[in-house]
Design a protein around this motif. Structure first.
Motif, PDB file in Angstrom:
ATOM      1  N   VAL A 177       0.941  -1.229  -0.145  1.00 41.67           N
ATOM      2  CA  VAL A 177       0.151   0.190   0.143  1.00 41.67           C
ATOM      3  C   VAL A 177       0.903   1.245  -0.179  1.00 41.67           C
ATOM      4  CG1 VAL A 177      -1.737   1.134   1.232  1.00 41.67           C
ATOM      5  CG2 VAL A 177      -1.633  -1.205   1.435  1.00 41.67           C
ATOM      6  N   CYS A 178       0.740   2.050  -1.143  1.00 42.54           N
ATOM      7  CA  CYS A 178       1.582   3.342  -0.952  1.00 42.54           C
ATOM      8  C   CYS A 178       0.786   4.308  -1.555  1.00 42.54           C
ATOM      9  CB  CYS A 178       3.005   2.965  -1.676  1.00 42.54           C
ATOM     10  SG  CYS A 178       2.740   2.869  -3.402  1.00 42.54           S
ATOM     11  N   SER A 179       1.246   5.637  -1.695  1.00 47.12           N
ATOM     12  CA  SER A 179       0.626   6.568  -2.181  1.00 47.12           C
ATOM     13  C   SER A 179       0.895   6.632  -3.791  1.00 47.12           C
ATOM     14  CB  SER A 179       1.189   8.016  -1.500  1.00 47.12           C
ATOM     15  OG  SER A 179       2.070   8.713  -2.507  1.00 47.12           O
ATOM     16  N   GLY A 180      -0.010   7.617  -4.612  1.00 47.14           N
ATOM     17  CA  GLY A 180       0.033   7.403  -5.913  1.00 47.14           C
ATOM     18  C   GLY A 180       1.423   8.342  -6.520  1.00 47.14           C
ATOM     19  N   LEU A 181       2.176   8.998  -5.446  1.00 44.83           N
ATOM     20  CA  LEU A 181       3.258   9.635  -5.828  1.00 44.83           C
ATOM     21  C   LEU A 181       4.346   8.493  -6.109  1.00 44.83           C
ATOM     22  CD1 LEU A 181       2.827  12.667  -3.527  1.00 44.83           C
ATOM     23  CD2 LEU A 181       2.414  12.579  -5.846  1.00 44.83           C
ATOM     24  N   GLY A 191       8.205  -4.585 -10.450  1.00 48.72           N
ATOM     25  CA  GLY A 191       7.471  -5.314 -11.585  1.00 48.72           C
ATOM     26  C   GLY A 191       5.977  -5.269 -11.389  1.00 48.72           C
ATOM     27  N   GLU A 192       5.370  -5.409 -12.677  1.00 45.34           N
ATOM     28  CA  GLU A 192       3.847  -5.301 -12.966  1.00 45.34           C
ATOM     29  C   GLU A 192       3.164  -6.277 -11.909  1.00 45.34           C
ATOM     30  OE1 GLU A 192       1.643  -3.399 -14.463  1.00 45.34           O
ATOM     31  OE2 GLU A 192       3.391  -2.266 -14.684  1.00 45.34           O
ATOM     32  N   ASP A 193       3.632  -7.535 -11.644  1.00 42.69           N
ATOM     33  CA  ASP A 193       2.788  -8.397 -10.815  1.00 42.69           C
ATOM     34  C   ASP A 193       2.885  -7.995  -9.217  1.00 42.69           C
ATOM     35  OD1 ASP A 193       2.361  -9.494 -13.025  1.00 42.69           O
ATOM     36  OD2 ASP A 193       3.702 -11.254 -12.579  1.00 42.69           O
ATOM     37  N   PHE A 194       3.605  -7.176  -9.027  1.00 47.92           N
ATOM     38  CA  PHE A 194       3.608  -6.952  -7.494  1.00 47.92           C
ATOM     39  C   PHE A 194       2.382  -5.549  -7.320  1.00 47.92           C
ATOM     40  CE2 PHE A 194       5.796  -4.711  -3.753  1.00 47.92           C
ATOM     41  CZ  PHE A 194       5.792  -5.936  -2.915  1.00 47.92           C
ATOM     42  N   ILE A 195       1.569  -6.232  -6.663  1.00 53.56           N
ATOM     43  CA  ILE A 195       0.222  -5.530  -6.411  1.00 53.56           C
ATOM     44  C   ILE A 195       0.483  -3.771  -5.845  1.00 53.56           C
ATOM     45  CG2 ILE A 195      -2.005  -5.193  -5.499  1.00 53.56           C
ATOM     46  CD1 ILE A 195      -2.118  -8.432  -5.736  1.00 53.56           C
ATOM     47  N   VAL A 196      -0.256  -3.039  -6.436  1.00 52.21           N
ATOM     48  CA  VAL A 196      -0.066  -1.740  -5.784  1.00 52.21           C
ATOM     49  C   VAL A 196      -1.471  -1.203  -5.390  1.00 52.21           C
ATOM     50  CG1 VAL A 196       0.387   0.879  -6.160  1.00 52.21           C
ATOM     51  CG2 VAL A 196       2.173  -0.929  -6.497  1.00 52.21           C
ATOM     52  N   VAL A 197      -1.762  -0.758  -4.210  1.00 54.30           N
ATOM     53  CA  VAL A 197      -2.781  -0.321  -3.615  1.00 54.30           C
ATOM     54  C   VAL A 197      -2.748   1.056  -3.002  1.00 54.30           C
ATOM     55  CG1 VAL A 197      -4.800  -0.541  -1.789  1.00 54.30           C
ATOM     56  CG2 VAL A 197      -3.903  -2.764  -2.998  1.00 54.30           C
ATOM     57  N   THR A 198      -3.413   2.034  -3.541  1.00 57.51           N
ATOM     58  CA  THR A 198      -3.187   3.606  -3.495  1.00 57.51           C
ATOM     59  C   THR A 198      -4.369   4.232  -2.760  1.00 57.51           C
ATOM     60  OG1 THR A 198      -1.546   3.553  -5.254  1.00 57.51           O
ATOM     61  CG2 THR A 198      -2.634   5.695  -4.572  1.00 57.51           C
ATOM     62  N   PRO A 199      -4.196   4.458  -1.501  1.00 61.03           N
ATOM     63  CA  PRO A 199      -5.009   5.374  -0.809  1.00 61.03           C
ATOM     64  C   PRO A 199      -4.812   6.661  -0.538  1.00 61.03           C
ATOM     65  CG  PRO A 199      -3.568   4.471   1.007  1.00 61.03           C
ATOM     66  CD  PRO A 199      -2.926   4.183  -0.427  1.00 61.03           C
ATOM     67  N   GLY A 200      -5.217   7.895  -0.150  1.00 62.00           N
ATOM     68  CA  GLY A 200      -4.994   9.318  -0.326  1.00 62.00           C
ATOM     69  C   GLY A 200      -5.608   9.811  -1.643  1.00 62.00           C
ATOM     70  N   ILE A 201      -6.556   9.142  -2.052  1.00 61.68           N
ATOM     71  CA  ILE A 201      -7.217   9.604  -3.479  1.00 61.68           C
ATOM     72  C   ILE A 201      -8.159  10.717  -3.269  1.00 61.68           C
ATOM     73  CG2 ILE A 201      -8.644   8.661  -5.075  1.00 61.68           C
ATOM     74  CD1 ILE A 201      -5.818   7.541  -5.443  1.00 61.68           C
ATOM     75  N   ARG A 202      -7.807  11.695  -4.091  1.00 64.62           N
ATOM     76  CA  ARG A 202      -8.733  12.917  -4.031  1.00 64.62           C
ATOM     77  C   ARG A 202      -9.001  13.345  -5.613  1.00 64.62           C
ATOM     78  NH1 ARG A 202      -9.448  11.008   0.184  1.00 64.62           N
ATOM     79  NH2 ARG A 202      -9.041  12.045   2.333  1.00 64.62           N
ATOM     80  N   PRO A 203     -10.259  12.943  -5.877  1.00 67.58           N
ATOM     81  CA  PRO A 203     -10.797  13.620  -7.372  1.00 67.58           C
ATOM     82  C   PRO A 203     -10.772  14.880  -7.273  1.00 67.58           C
ATOM     83  CG  PRO A 203     -12.334  11.684  -6.345  1.00 67.58           C
ATOM     84  CD  PRO A 203     -11.370  12.297  -5.357  1.00 67.58           C
ATOM     85  N   SER A 204     -10.534  15.897  -8.437  1.00 69.52           N
ATOM     86  CA  SER A 204     -10.211  17.115  -8.317  1.00 69.52           C
ATOM     87  C   SER A 204     -11.693  17.783  -7.869  1.00 69.52           C
ATOM     88  CB  SER A 204      -9.854  17.624  -9.948  1.00 69.52           C
ATOM     89  OG  SER A 204     -10.857  17.046 -10.550  1.00 69.52           O
ATOM     90  N   TRP A 205     -12.861  17.097  -8.124  1.00 73.46           N
ATOM     91  CA  TRP A 205     -14.097  17.772  -7.729  1.00 73.46           C
ATOM     92  C   TRP A 205     -14.496  17.541  -5.951  1.00 73.46           C
ATOM     93  CZ3 TRP A 205     -16.553  13.210  -6.063  1.00 73.46           C
ATOM     94  CH2 TRP A 205     -15.900  12.228  -6.628  1.00 73.46           C
ATOM     95  N   TYR A 229      -5.241  -0.708  -7.324  1.00 73.84           N
ATOM     96  CA  TYR A 229      -6.345  -0.513  -6.768  1.00 73.84           C
ATOM     97  C   TYR A 229      -6.342   0.715  -6.045  1.00 73.84           C
ATOM     98  CZ  TYR A 229      -7.025  -5.744  -7.022  1.00 73.84           C
ATOM     99  OH  TYR A 229      -7.351  -6.945  -7.317  1.00 73.84           O
ATOM    100  N   ILE A 230      -7.456   1.691  -5.793  1.00 67.75           N
ATOM    101  CA  ILE A 230      -7.206   2.619  -5.245  1.00 67.75           C
ATOM    102  C   ILE A 230      -8.357   2.809  -4.270  1.00 67.75           C
ATOM    103  CG2 ILE A 230      -6.639   4.284  -6.870  1.00 67.75           C
ATOM    104  CD1 ILE A 230      -9.359   5.208  -7.699  1.00 67.75           C
ATOM    105  N   VAL A 231      -8.012   3.192  -2.912  1.00 66.72           N
ATOM    106  CA  VAL A 231      -8.810   3.257  -1.841  1.00 66.72           C
ATOM    107  C   VAL A 231      -9.377   4.623  -1.659  1.00 66.72           C
ATOM    108  CG1 VAL A 231      -8.875   3.080   0.704  1.00 66.72           C
ATOM    109  CG2 VAL A 231      -7.455   1.624  -0.488  1.00 66.72           C
TER     110      VAL A 231
END
Ligand code: C5P
Length: 264
Positions: A177-181, A191-205, A229-231
């Motif tokens: 789990v890490c930020s989108g940055l 590698g592509e197979d290593f799963i990345v889940v990203t919280p700290g998501i804020r749509p512009s709206w 995945y995004i949280v």
């Protein structure tokens, strides 16, 4: 990884509620618009493990009674159990074994205790629950790391995340789990197979008052950078129409995936 057929399958909605009724209200509203429900400490501690079966029955069968349906399902439940385990290796290992009876898809551990701890953990669970390592909470910034006494070369969040992600991978974790940055760098290095889940998501709206998230990205940016995945919590709950907010997020995901496919 779970089969990610549609953009919405990549949305993880955190059931950050103090009790079952508000949680189930959102399960009902969002079950057709997101991929996984995340159960964290607040709800799990209050309601106990039975909540997992209730959520999964309601999201699958539309069973609104909140009563567990008898009988096991074959596969894993679409639940992300976010208990962020953090203790001595043996204790975490045993907790993971206990958690395996819930048949959830993902479970989280903290990964700042080093490789030994994580190896024993991933060994226990890799065949069953997918263990994801929390690299660095997105509420922590460089200043926060300095204040905590982190050594200077690792006060840079990106460096620290990559350092921990490497340990997590070599220990056998399914992803982090890490930020989108940081998502792009984690994918490139591990590698592509290593799963990345990203919280700290804020749509512009989205407008969140007194927001505690520091290292934020939009859904588009996170997916474009490589998040699987995004949280997304408050941008959905703060919206007047949560299902519509989830739909708009799925549209952003689709746009980002489309650009990635075209390699733009
Ligand atoms: O979108 P929002 O900020 O409301 O999402 C909050 C959720 O994201 C919480 O459930 C929190 O545990 C989770 N989270 C996380 N890892 C982080 C930051 C937040 O899982 N680094």
């Amino acid at each position: 990884m779970l089969p990610l057929k549609e953009p919405k399958d990549r949305i993880i909605f955190p059931l950050d509620f103090p009790e079952i009724n508000s949680a189930m209200r959102y399960v009902e509203i969002l079950k057709d618009h997101i991929g996984l429900f995340k159960v964290g400490l607040e709800l799990f501690v209050r309601e106990g493990p039975a909540i997992l079966r209730v959520i999964s029955n309601a999201s699958r069968n539309g069973n609104k009674s909140h009563l567990p349906v008898q009988g096991q399902t074959g596969g894993r439940e679409k639940i992300f159990l976010d208990l962020k385990f953090h203790d001595i290796p043996e204790t975490v290992k045993r907790a993971l074994r206990s958690a395996d009876v819930y048949r959830v898809n993902f479970i989280t551990i903290h990964c700042d205790e080093g490789k030994d701890m994580m190896e024993s953990i991933a060994e226990t669970a890799s065949e069953r629950i997918k263990v994801l390592a929390i690299t660095l909470l997105t509420s922590l910034s460089r200043e926060g790391l300095k204040e905590m006494g982190m050594r200077e070369d690792l006060q840079d969040p990106l460096r620290l995340v990559l350092h921990r992600a490497k340990i997590a991978k070599s220990a056998g974790c399914a992803g982090v789990v890490c930020s989108g940055l940081e998502a792009e760098y984690v994918k490139k290095e591990l590698g592509e197979d290593f799963i990345v889940v990203t919280p700290g998501i804020r749509p512009s709206w989205s407008i969140i008052h007194h927001d505690d998230q520091k290292r934020i990205t939009t859904p588009f940016e996170a997916i474009k950078a490589g998040a699987d995945y995004i949280v997304v919590g408050r941008p959905i709950t703060a919206s007047k129409d949560p299902a519509d907010a989830a739909r708009r997020i799925a549209e952003e995901i689709e746009k980002a995936l489309d650009l990635k496919r075209k390699n733009v």
